[in-house]
Write an enzyme that holds these catalytic residues in place. Structure first.
Site, PDB file in Angstrom:
ATOM      1  N   CYS A  39     -13.442   1.033 -14.916  1.00  0.00           N
ATOM      2  CA  CYS A  39     -14.025   2.368 -14.755  1.00  0.00           C
ATOM      3  C   CYS A  39     -12.880   3.390 -14.701  1.00  0.00           C
ATOM      4  CB  CYS A  39     -14.852   2.414 -13.468  1.00  0.00           C
ATOM      5  SG  CYS A  39     -15.909   3.869 -13.363  1.00  0.00           S
TER       6      CYS A  39
ATOM      7  N   CYS B  46     -17.733   0.677 -20.058  1.00  0.00           N
ATOM      8  CA  CYS B  46     -19.025   0.435 -19.399  1.00  0.00           C
ATOM      9  C   CYS B  46     -19.683  -0.860 -19.880  1.00  0.00           C
ATOM     10  CB  CYS B  46     -19.953   1.620 -19.615  1.00  0.00           C
ATOM     11  SG  CYS B  46     -19.296   3.125 -18.899  1.00  0.00           S
TER      12      CYS B  46
ATOM     13  N   CYS C  41     -18.667  -3.666 -17.715  1.00  0.00           N
ATOM     14  CA  CYS C  41     -18.667  -3.378 -16.280  1.00  0.00           C
ATOM     15  C   CYS C  41     -19.645  -4.295 -15.525  1.00  0.00           C
ATOM     16  CB  CYS C  41     -19.059  -1.925 -16.062  1.00  0.00           C
ATOM     17  SG  CYS C  41     -19.165  -1.501 -14.326  1.00  0.00           S
TER      18      CYS C  41
ATOM     19  N   CYS D  25     -25.436   1.646 -12.051  1.00  0.00           N
ATOM     20  CA  CYS D  25     -24.701   2.886 -12.283  1.00  0.00           C
ATOM     21  C   CYS D  25     -25.627   4.010 -12.766  1.00  0.00           C
ATOM     22  CB  CYS D  25     -23.595   2.635 -13.303  1.00  0.00           C
ATOM     23  SG  CYS D  25     -22.607   4.102 -13.627  1.00  0.00           S
TER      24      CYS D  25
ATOM     25  N   GLU E 126       0.830  -1.209   0.000  1.00  0.00           N
ATOM     26  CA  GLU E 126       0.000   0.000   0.000  1.00  0.00           C
ATOM     27  C   GLU E 126       0.864   1.259   0.000  1.00  0.00           C
ATOM     28  OE1 GLU E 126      -3.017   0.275  -0.623  1.00  0.00           O
ATOM     29  OE2 GLU E 126      -3.649  -1.809  -0.455  1.00  0.00           O
TER      30      GLU E 126
HETATM   31 FE1  SF4 Z   1     -17.953   3.044 -14.321  1.00  0.00          FE
HETATM   32 FE2  SF4 Z   1     -20.588   3.071 -14.337  1.00  0.00          FE
HETATM   33 FE3  SF4 Z   1     -19.283   2.666 -16.590  1.00  0.00          FE
HETATM   34 FE4  SF4 Z   1     -19.266   0.811 -14.658  1.00  0.00          FE
HETATM   35  S1  SF4 Z   1     -21.017   1.505 -15.857  1.00  0.00           S
HETATM   36  S2  SF4 Z   1     -17.500   1.501 -15.872  1.00  0.00           S
HETATM   37  S3  SF4 Z   1     -19.266   2.087 -12.843  1.00  0.00           S
HETATM   38  S4  SF4 Z   1     -19.259   4.506 -15.359  1.00  0.00           S
END
Ligand code: SF4
Length: 474
Positions: A274, A281, A284, A290, A92
């Site tokens: 993201c 997206c 994702c 989201c 970290e």
């Molecule tokens: Fe980010 Fe939302 Fe796109 Fe997922 S859907 S990558 S959380 S902006």
């Protein structure tokens, strides 16, 4: 779960309808009694079922897609809690301000050399003992041979990661654990933060959740980005009010049975999917949760049951009314930061003092900066901050006086040769180094009462903890 319910209760306390705040509350972010008002529900996770689903989706994705990283392997396989915590802690600290790909090699070398807290603390103690009252190093330093070698070893291991004070603080904290806490790492995020120098809220949360399974959230740059997008938070993400809300949210979302994996998954999502400029997206795992994505596709966030939308002026978490949603940016409307202040301009005179070493190779005088402030503890050529608007001749005279104090020799301003200027941009300072050189004949004895200083060859210079700016100067 209690936090979750409380968050839900806070969010659902508001009546339906659109703009008017509930009785007894203003929209300016504070109740009449002065306590901060809960944020509008559309910026929270108010539905326990949604939180469960988000945790499940994120963890399933993490199990399948996570990167294979040495500190993750150690955290998963090391049976001893103190060794595990140390392994996570080192990673970290190294990862602060540095990319994962860069850190891996440094991490492996560090852990090979100092695999435990005790090994690192012992190295630091050896340095301290060796530094007390032994003979001066032939390099001309006010230090001694062993101290130079050990310091060089640490610097070489850390060189390239930048922010040298991080390595130093890690050593100090290791020493404290061994000498004051009987070698036992504090076992909660609260105690880690309270007892270990250099361990802030984020690092404490990461160590406690990953090493000990404490159900506590973490907020770093990646988490800020993901959460702001998930909940359309467009107010200044560096402001204390927004950061506090994000910590509340991280603590409410964290999976109770796999907190370490959940936190790493959230950060991994920010680092690989993201991402700041072109988020993926479509791939994702939490896109159905989201709000930013929904807003991009449908023009507005998902409605929250029984709660009005907050997309009106005065919401403390929405984008400021002067900078509304920009449809060309899509989800990258979030997060937002207040415009950065312009870096201030500063000028510093610096002098490369050069002598011939034992074998005829040039050697340079470097001095150590104070242990706090900008570039704390790093080495540099003797330097002097210049007052604004100082004429060139006056600059040279001021620098000559400064050098005279270092060397104890009379230094004439006319002996200083102007070489050129080097510009280096720090995050908050636009620094110009006005570079002079001064070749010296014979030996120079430095006053040991002054800050540490030493003569180094070019090779030693590069192995020392010198800043990038000084490398440019050389
Ligand atoms: Fe980010 Fe939302 Fe796109 Fe997922 S859907 S990558 S959380 S902006």
């Amino acid at each position: 779960m209690n936090q979750l319910r409380a968050a839900a209760a806070r969010g659902l306390r508001r009546s339906s309808g659109r703009a008017a705040p509930p009785a007894g509350r203003s929209r300016q972010g504070a109740s009449p009694r002065g306590a901060p008002a809960p944020p509008p529900a559309c910026h929270l996770f108010s539905d326990p079922a949604e939180i469960q689903a988000l945790r499940g989706n994120l963890l399933a994705w993490y199990d399948k897609c996570k990167r294979d990283l040495p500190w993750r392997t150690l955290a998963a396989t090391e049976p001893d809690a103190d060794r595990r915590a140390y392994a996570v802690w080192v990673s970290e600290i190294m990862l602060q301000q540095t990319q994962v790909a860069t850190v891996i090699d440094y991490y492996n070398r560090w852990m090979q050399k100092w695999p435990t807290l005790q090994a690192l603390a012992q190295a630091s103690l050896e340095v301290s003992v060796a530094g007390a009252g032994s003979s001066p190093c032939p390099c001309g330093s006010s230090s001694n041979t062993r101290l130079c070698l050990l310091e060089q070893e640490v610097n070489e291991l850390w060189a390239g990661l930048g922010y040298y004070s991080r390595g130093k603080r890690l050593q100090e904290a290791a020493r404290k654990v061994v000498s004051e806490l009987a070698g036992r790492m504090p076992r909660t995020a609260e105690d880690l933060q309270k007892l270990l120098p250099g361990v802030g809220r984020y690092t404490a949360g990461a160590i406690a959740s990953i090493s000990y399974g404490q159900a506590t959230g973490v907020v770093d740059g990646n988490v800020i980005r993901v959460l702001c997008r998930l909940r359309c938070i467009g107010a200044d993400s560096s402001s204390p009010a927004v950061i506090d809300r994000l910590w509340d949210m991280a603590n409410a979302l964290v999976d109770q049975s796999r907190p370490g994996d959940f936190n790493q998954a959230l950060m991994e999502l920010g680092a690989t999917v993201c991402v700041p400029k072109a988020p993926l997206c479509g791939e994702c795992p939490v896109k159905q949760h989201c709000q930013a994505q929904r807003r991009k596709l449908f023009g507005k966030p998902a409605p929250v049951p029984d709660v009005e939308d907050c997309d009106v002026g005065g919401c403390p978490l929405c984008p400021p009314a002067t900078e509304p949603w920009d449809s060309s940016l899509g989800v990258t409307n979030f997060p937002r930061k207040a415009a950065k202040k312009q870096p201030r301009a500063a000028r510093t005179a610096t002098c490369v003092l050069e002598r011939r070493g034992c074998h005829g190779a040039p050697e340079y005088l470097i001095v150590q900066r104070p242990s706090s402030g900008l570039l704390a503890g790093l080495w540099e050529f003797p330097s002097l901050p210049l007052a604004e608007g100082l004429q060139e001749e006056k600059q040279k005279e001021a620098l000559a006086d400064h050098l005279q104090a270092w060397t104890g020799w009379p230094v004439a301003a006319k002996g200083l040769q102007f070489i050129g200027e080097v510009i280096h941009i720090f995050s908050h300072i636009h620094q110009t180094y006005v570079v002079y050189s001064l070749p010296l004949d014979g030996d120079v004895t430095l006053d040991p009462a002054l800050s540490p200083s030493r003569w180094v060859t070019e090779e030693e210079f590069h192995a020392s903890a010198v800043s990038t700016a000084m490398k440019k100067v050389l």
